[in-house]
Design a protein around this motif. Sequence first.
Motif, PDB file in Angstrom:
ATOM      1  N   ASN A  41      20.769  13.287  -5.262  1.00 42.53           N
ATOM      2  CA  ASN A  41      22.008  12.602  -4.859  1.00 42.53           C
ATOM      3  C   ASN A  41      21.878  12.062  -3.439  1.00 42.53           C
ATOM      4  O   ASN A  41      20.980  11.231  -3.229  1.00 42.53           O
ATOM      5  CB  ASN A  41      23.289  13.385  -5.175  1.00 42.53           C
ATOM      6  CG  ASN A  41      23.396  14.782  -4.643  1.00 42.53           C
ATOM      7  OD1 ASN A  41      22.549  15.614  -4.883  1.00 42.53           O
ATOM      8  ND2 ASN A  41      24.448  15.057  -3.921  1.00 42.53           N
ATOM      9  N   ASP A  42      22.701  12.443  -2.509  1.00 41.68           N
ATOM     10  CA  ASP A  42      22.803  11.724  -1.224  1.00 41.68           C
ATOM     11  C   ASP A  42      21.474  11.528  -0.479  1.00 41.68           C
ATOM     12  O   ASP A  42      20.675  12.460  -0.396  1.00 41.68           O
ATOM     13  CB  ASP A  42      23.690  12.501  -0.246  1.00 41.68           C
ATOM     14  CG  ASP A  42      24.963  13.011  -0.863  1.00 41.68           C
ATOM     15  OD1 ASP A  42      25.237  12.704  -2.018  1.00 41.68           O
ATOM     16  OD2 ASP A  42      25.680  13.746  -0.172  1.00 41.68           O
ATOM     17  N   GLN A  58      19.194  14.803  -1.180  1.00 42.26           N
ATOM     18  CA  GLN A  58      19.690  15.953  -1.918  1.00 42.26           C
ATOM     19  C   GLN A  58      18.941  16.027  -3.237  1.00 42.26           C
ATOM     20  O   GLN A  58      18.885  15.036  -3.984  1.00 42.26           O
ATOM     21  CB  GLN A  58      21.192  15.795  -2.184  1.00 42.26           C
ATOM     22  CG  GLN A  58      22.055  16.005  -0.969  1.00 42.26           C
ATOM     23  CD  GLN A  58      22.105  17.464  -0.573  1.00 42.26           C
ATOM     24  OE1 GLN A  58      22.789  18.249  -1.196  1.00 42.26           O
ATOM     25  NE2 GLN A  58      21.376  17.833   0.460  1.00 42.26           N
ATOM     26  N   LYS A  69      20.964  22.757  -4.017  1.00 42.01           N
ATOM     27  CA  LYS A  69      20.209  21.592  -3.539  1.00 42.01           C
ATOM     28  C   LYS A  69      19.196  21.967  -2.463  1.00 42.01           C
ATOM     29  O   LYS A  69      19.462  22.785  -1.588  1.00 42.01           O
ATOM     30  CB  LYS A  69      21.152  20.547  -2.942  1.00 42.01           C
ATOM     31  CG  LYS A  69      22.220  20.032  -3.896  1.00 42.01           C
ATOM     32  CD  LYS A  69      21.673  19.136  -4.965  1.00 42.01           C
ATOM     33  CE  LYS A  69      22.686  18.838  -6.063  1.00 42.01           C
ATOM     34  NZ  LYS A  69      23.898  18.198  -5.615  1.00 42.01           N
ATOM     35  N   TYR A 101      22.995  21.502   1.857  1.00 42.80           N
ATOM     36  CA  TYR A 101      23.759  20.292   1.580  1.00 42.80           C
ATOM     37  C   TYR A 101      23.472  19.202   2.625  1.00 42.80           C
ATOM     38  O   TYR A 101      22.715  19.402   3.562  1.00 42.80           O
ATOM     39  CB  TYR A 101      25.250  20.626   1.508  1.00 42.80           C
ATOM     40  CG  TYR A 101      25.683  21.109   0.134  1.00 42.80           C
ATOM     41  CD1 TYR A 101      24.748  21.432  -0.851  1.00 42.80           C
ATOM     42  CD2 TYR A 101      27.028  21.235  -0.188  1.00 42.80           C
ATOM     43  CE1 TYR A 101      25.154  21.863  -2.115  1.00 42.80           C
ATOM     44  CE2 TYR A 101      27.437  21.664  -1.438  1.00 42.80           C
ATOM     45  CZ  TYR A 101      26.502  21.974  -2.402  1.00 42.80           C
ATOM     46  OH  TYR A 101      26.910  22.379  -3.639  1.00 42.80           O
ATOM     47  N   SER A 102      24.150  18.072   2.476  1.00 47.95           N
ATOM     48  CA  SER A 102      23.796  16.861   3.216  1.00 47.95           C
ATOM     49  C   SER A 102      23.887  17.001   4.732  1.00 47.95           C
ATOM     50  O   SER A 102      24.640  17.822   5.253  1.00 47.95           O
ATOM     51  CB  SER A 102      24.699  15.707   2.782  1.00 47.95           C
ATOM     52  OG  SER A 102      24.283  15.301   1.507  1.00 47.95           O
ATOM     53  N   ARG A 160      31.613  19.801   5.819  1.00 45.89           N
ATOM     54  CA  ARG A 160      30.163  19.597   5.640  1.00 45.89           C
ATOM     55  C   ARG A 160      29.684  18.220   6.087  1.00 45.89           C
ATOM     56  O   ARG A 160      30.423  17.392   6.557  1.00 45.89           O
ATOM     57  CB  ARG A 160      29.805  19.811   4.166  1.00 45.89           C
ATOM     58  CG  ARG A 160      30.590  18.954   3.180  1.00 45.89           C
ATOM     59  CD  ARG A 160      30.081  19.211   1.749  1.00 45.89           C
ATOM     60  NE  ARG A 160      30.926  18.565   0.757  1.00 45.89           N
ATOM     61  CZ  ARG A 160      31.915  19.164   0.093  1.00 45.89           C
ATOM     62  NH1 ARG A 160      32.196  20.443   0.309  1.00 45.89           N
ATOM     63  NH2 ARG A 160      32.646  18.504  -0.777  1.00 45.89           N
ATOM     64  N   ASP A 161      28.382  18.009   5.869  1.00 49.34           N
ATOM     65  CA  ASP A 161      27.695  16.721   6.041  1.00 49.34           C
ATOM     66  C   ASP A 161      27.636  16.259   7.503  1.00 49.34           C
ATOM     67  O   ASP A 161      28.069  15.149   7.848  1.00 49.34           O
ATOM     68  CB  ASP A 161      28.353  15.624   5.169  1.00 49.34           C
ATOM     69  CG  ASP A 161      28.524  16.058   3.724  1.00 49.34           C
ATOM     70  OD1 ASP A 161      27.766  16.941   3.286  1.00 49.34           O
ATOM     71  OD2 ASP A 161      29.414  15.522   3.031  1.00 49.34           O
ATOM     72  N   GLU A 219      34.008  13.080   2.522  1.00 49.40           N
ATOM     73  CA  GLU A 219      32.615  13.512   2.566  1.00 49.40           C
ATOM     74  C   GLU A 219      31.777  12.508   3.366  1.00 49.40           C
ATOM     75  O   GLU A 219      32.144  11.349   3.524  1.00 49.40           O
ATOM     76  CB  GLU A 219      32.044  13.622   1.141  1.00 49.40           C
ATOM     77  CG  GLU A 219      32.722  14.680   0.292  1.00 49.40           C
ATOM     78  CD  GLU A 219      32.015  14.928  -1.038  1.00 49.40           C
ATOM     79  OE1 GLU A 219      31.765  16.089  -1.373  1.00 49.40           O
ATOM     80  OE2 GLU A 219      31.714  13.956  -1.761  1.00 49.40           O
ATOM     81  N   TYR A 281      27.557   5.702  -3.489  1.00 49.60           N
ATOM     82  CA  TYR A 281      28.262   6.810  -2.837  1.00 49.60           C
ATOM     83  C   TYR A 281      27.394   7.384  -1.722  1.00 49.60           C
ATOM     84  O   TYR A 281      26.175   7.181  -1.698  1.00 49.60           O
ATOM     85  CB  TYR A 281      28.591   7.902  -3.877  1.00 49.60           C
ATOM     86  CG  TYR A 281      29.671   8.846  -3.408  1.00 49.60           C
ATOM     87  CD1 TYR A 281      30.959   8.387  -3.165  1.00 49.60           C
ATOM     88  CD2 TYR A 281      29.395  10.192  -3.187  1.00 49.60           C
ATOM     89  CE1 TYR A 281      31.951   9.252  -2.716  1.00 49.60           C
ATOM     90  CE2 TYR A 281      30.382  11.060  -2.736  1.00 49.60           C
ATOM     91  CZ  TYR A 281      31.654  10.583  -2.502  1.00 49.60           C
ATOM     92  OH  TYR A 281      32.639  11.430  -2.048  1.00 49.60           O
TER      93      TYR A 281
HETATM   94  C1  FRU Z   1      28.291  14.062  -1.633  1.00 50.22           C
HETATM   95  C2  FRU Z   1      28.121  15.576  -1.554  1.00 50.22           C
HETATM   96  C3  FRU Z   1      28.169  16.061  -0.111  1.00 50.22           C
HETATM   97  C4  FRU Z   1      27.418  17.360  -0.185  1.00 50.22           C
HETATM   98  C5  FRU Z   1      26.347  17.038  -1.195  1.00 50.22           C
HETATM   99  C6  FRU Z   1      25.933  18.181  -2.069  1.00 50.22           C
HETATM  100  O1  FRU Z   1      27.768  13.536  -2.804  1.00 50.22           O
HETATM  101  O2  FRU Z   1      29.113  16.226  -2.325  1.00 50.22           O
HETATM  102  O3  FRU Z   1      29.463  16.195   0.424  1.00 50.22           O
HETATM  103  O4  FRU Z   1      26.888  17.749   1.043  1.00 50.22           O
HETATM  104  O5  FRU Z   1      26.859  15.990  -2.002  1.00 50.22           O
HETATM  105  O6  FRU Z   1      24.844  17.839  -2.859  1.00 50.22           O
END
Ligand code: FRU
Length: 478
Positions: A41-42, A58, A69, A101-102, A160-161, A219, A281
């Motif tokens: 993902n991200d 991710q 992740k 996570y991110s 987060r992030d 996010e 996204y």
């Molecule tokens: C966005 C998200 C982030 C999080 C990550 C987890 O897609 O939900 O907020 O850190 O993915 O994989």
Amino acid sequence: MSQKSEYQTNIDEQIEGNRRFIETDTHRMSYHLMPPVGLLNDPNGLIYHEGIYHAFFQWNPFETAHGKKAWGHYTSKNLVDWSLAPVALAPDQWYDKNGCYSGSAIVHEGVMHLFYTGNVKDADDRRSSYQCLAISEDGITFEKKGPVLHLPEGYTAHFRDPKVWKDGDHWLMILGAQNAALKGEAVLARSSNLTDWEFLGPIAGSGMNGLGNFGYMWECPDLFNLDGKDVLIVCPQGLDATGEAYHNLYQAGYFAGDFDSTDYSYDHGEFQELDRGFDFYAPQTFTDDEGRRILIGWMGMTDDQEQNQPTIENNWLHALTIPRVLEMRNNQLVQHPIPELEQLRGERRYFSQLELEKDVAFREAIAPSSEILLEFTRPVENTFELEIRSGLKIIYDRRSFIVERNTFDGKTSEQRAFSLARLSDMQIFLDGSSVEIFVNGGEVVCSSRYFPQEKDDAIEIRGHMHFDLSLWKLEGST
Ligand code: FRU
């Protein structure tokens, strides 16, 4: 050489075991980043350092589902040819055991610093989150330093992030958060040494700065100055679709405004979507040695539909977008495909001054990985339709721009549409199962996955109009 971890050994086995599935998968991409196995993902920690571009991501290497992740890691010298590096962060500590996570990357005194969110769940599935640091001398192996910021009062564990940057003699961190009233916010923390962080509070959020109710969680924030404007990118969750806006489950967009780093206030305009396609996204930006502000997004979305994607059969899911150079024009972000991609172009097929009559279609074979440039030489007054590999249609009709694709289960089709006063050109990037449409020089972008049948390798254009058309086969290597 440090010894290979058990986690890395397991990943290598996964990748090896999946080789035969991806080799024959016609939905694999040739110039987009995607996972060799599992779910991506991200984009995370995007950074240019000592001649190398780093794109972390991710990654759940063990399932095509969200879960614990890790940070996968691709590197490149030119943003075109990428190679997979060893996994950078594995979920193996008490503070990140349910997911690294991110987050983001910076370099300080030659040392790469990764900031990420440690996600932890207890036996009753209750979540905690920690903002963590890991450092690296060589940009390949990372040493975890543990949590550097704990959850402040007044927030839920949806916190987060972290995105970190230098501001004068301090470092600032912006995070996505949900406050105790269950409203989404972008919040700041500050540090002078990268390890001790002081929480400052929100700079924007649902119900703040004149914004009405604007989602239950924000996010992946990113704040940067571009061409004299301070741009805040965020991904709000919980916006209802209204008219043409917010039709994806979650949104990715930005505010343009002025950030005051003496009192940490942010005065901003309206939220604008960054992309009008189905799959976009959690984008992140960085600058390179030429000072370009480059954005890469996730060409996906955490929703029910993702589990219908045909690539799951071959044990992989999702991809990143191509890198885009950002420009700020009249308070709006304009996105340009990174010019390095021109290296992928084979011979150009050029059709000058095409004039299509009513009911006569123009048909031409096309490679699954291609670039299409359509420049209209007269205003498009009638219905225009471009059908690509029978899985996708781009329609411009009565000032409405429509992207239509077959649903992932192949049973029906679905559309995204928006008003567009004039259509002058389209630059379209096709890959094994994706399309990115840069409309009017990148003023609007539509990014989507789509899954054509193998045999449908043609485009068809219908409508009474005049245009120049260029086609290139793109020869990538991912
Ligand atoms: C966005 C998200 C982030 C999080 C990550 C987890 O897609 O939900 O907020 O850190 O993915 O994989």
